[in-house]
Design an enzyme around this catalytic site. Sequence first.
Site, short mmCIF file in Angstrom:
data_model
loop_
_atom_site.label_atom_id
_atom_site.label_comp_id
_atom_site.label_asym_id
_atom_site.label_seq_id
_atom_site.Cartn_x
_atom_site.Cartn_y
_atom_site.Cartn_z
N LEU A 291 0.86 -1.17 0.00
CA LEU A 291 0.00 0.00 0.00
C LEU A 291 0.90 1.23 0.00
O LEU A 291 2.02 1.19 0.53
CB LEU A 291 -0.90 0.03 1.23
CG LEU A 291 -2.03 -1.01 1.33
CD1 LEU A 291 -2.72 -0.91 2.68
CD2 LEU A 291 -3.03 -0.83 0.20
N ASP A 292 0.41 2.31 -0.57
CA ASP A 292 1.19 3.54 -0.57
C ASP A 292 1.39 4.04 0.86
O ASP A 292 0.61 3.72 1.77
CB ASP A 292 0.49 4.62 -1.39
CG ASP A 292 0.54 4.33 -2.89
OD1 ASP A 292 1.40 3.53 -3.31
OD2 ASP A 292 -0.29 4.88 -3.64
N LYS A 293 2.40 4.84 1.04
CA LYS A 293 2.75 5.37 2.35
C LYS A 293 1.57 6.06 3.02
O LYS A 293 1.33 5.88 4.22
CB LYS A 293 3.93 6.35 2.20
CG LYS A 293 4.32 7.09 3.47
CD LYS A 293 5.44 8.07 3.18
CE LYS A 293 5.76 8.90 4.43
NZ LYS A 293 6.84 9.89 4.17
N GLU A 294 0.81 6.84 2.26
CA GLU A 294 -0.28 7.63 2.83
C GLU A 294 -1.59 6.86 2.93
O GLU A 294 -2.58 7.40 3.43
CB GLU A 294 -0.51 8.90 2.01
CG GLU A 294 0.66 9.88 1.99
CD GLU A 294 1.68 9.54 0.90
OE1 GLU A 294 1.43 8.57 0.16
OE2 GLU A 294 2.70 10.25 0.82
N THR A 295 -1.64 5.63 2.42
CA THR A 295 -2.87 4.85 2.44
C THR A 295 -2.93 4.00 3.70
O THR A 295 -1.94 3.40 4.10
CB THR A 295 -2.95 3.94 1.20
OG1 THR A 295 -2.84 4.75 0.02
CG2 THR A 295 -4.28 3.20 1.16
#
Length: 385
Positions: A152-156
């Site tokens: 998952l992306d860092k901000e997700t």
Amino acid sequence: MAAPSSNAPRLWVWGSRQRLGSVFSLFSKPFCSAAAASGTMSAQRLAEKLRAQKQEQKTKQQPVPTSPVQRRVQELVRFTKQLQRVHPNVLAKALSRGIVHQDKDLVVINKPYGLPVHGGPGVRLCISDVLPILAKMLHGHKAEPLHLCHRLDKETTGVMVLAWEKEVAHQVQELFRTRQVAKKYWTITVCVPVPPAGVVDIPVIEKEVQGQQQHYKMTLSPGFRMEDGKMVRARSNRKAHTAVTQYQVLSSTLSAALVELQPITGVKHQLRVHLSFGLDCPILGDHKYSDWNKLAPQKLSLGTLKKLGLHQAKARHIPLHLHARQLILPALGSRKEELSLVCKPPRFFVCSLRRLDLQMPSQDQNGDDEAGHEGAIKTAGLFGP
């Protein structure tokens, strides 16, 4: 003849039992107390305790902000950055408290905001770094490290699947690659998608953005274009990736919406690009894709800022409101039934819903219990009571 001066200290020490005892007691007490402490507390735990005490002192010294905007900023920072600069053991403990499913093959965690999955330049702490620690917390000191099944992306935030065995991890990765895993995301958008439900089927491509801040972004590469008022087929770009997103508005006001997204494909930043450039409804807190020409904090209407309790100058503190809410894994190995994995949204997400007058489906009213994350940090003394 007098004895040489060099012998005087020796005669002075050995010549008096009282002084000898005082000297031994003087030097032995610190060493005895240190030895006793080492028996109950390892060097690593002692270092963690000292570091935590130092951080607690710094926290107590920080004045409480009097401005409502500053208090709101402090709240956002506390919700989104509390796990990014902690000891790996503290992060592993927080992840263990956020486990939503565990069996002999898989461990499923609720990924916190702001933590990258893999390491890289400038990354101080990532999830892959603490998987060996997490495994030992769950299965003892002889446990082998857990394995990542996807990213998952860092901000997700949201559902993240880990596997005990590398072979099982490869099997789950193959399920993701062949699009056999059903995925559902929740997001808060600025503006409301029209129509309220549909499918965005527009290829996505990475392009360089020219200007003062030269950088790369994903963008749309549509297969059609308007010419003399008519829609004609455009030449397809070989570097473009097929990207399909199904969406449905769950709740909305005049200026914001809670939207459920189902990505059919898995292209980089697909959901953010389809919402921002395809539906003209960027995700709240998406400071990268809210404007194509520059990298700058997202510009919000005065009404939205007022509801969020912020000024535009502080909009940069708004986190990306994109949450991986559900994964449905098909039957795997000895498990003959599909596995539905659900994570409630983080506290900052739920707080924004309330401030924007958006209604969450009844079964998820309380949001994620981030007390587990915060409790792990308080245990280490990184936050005050």
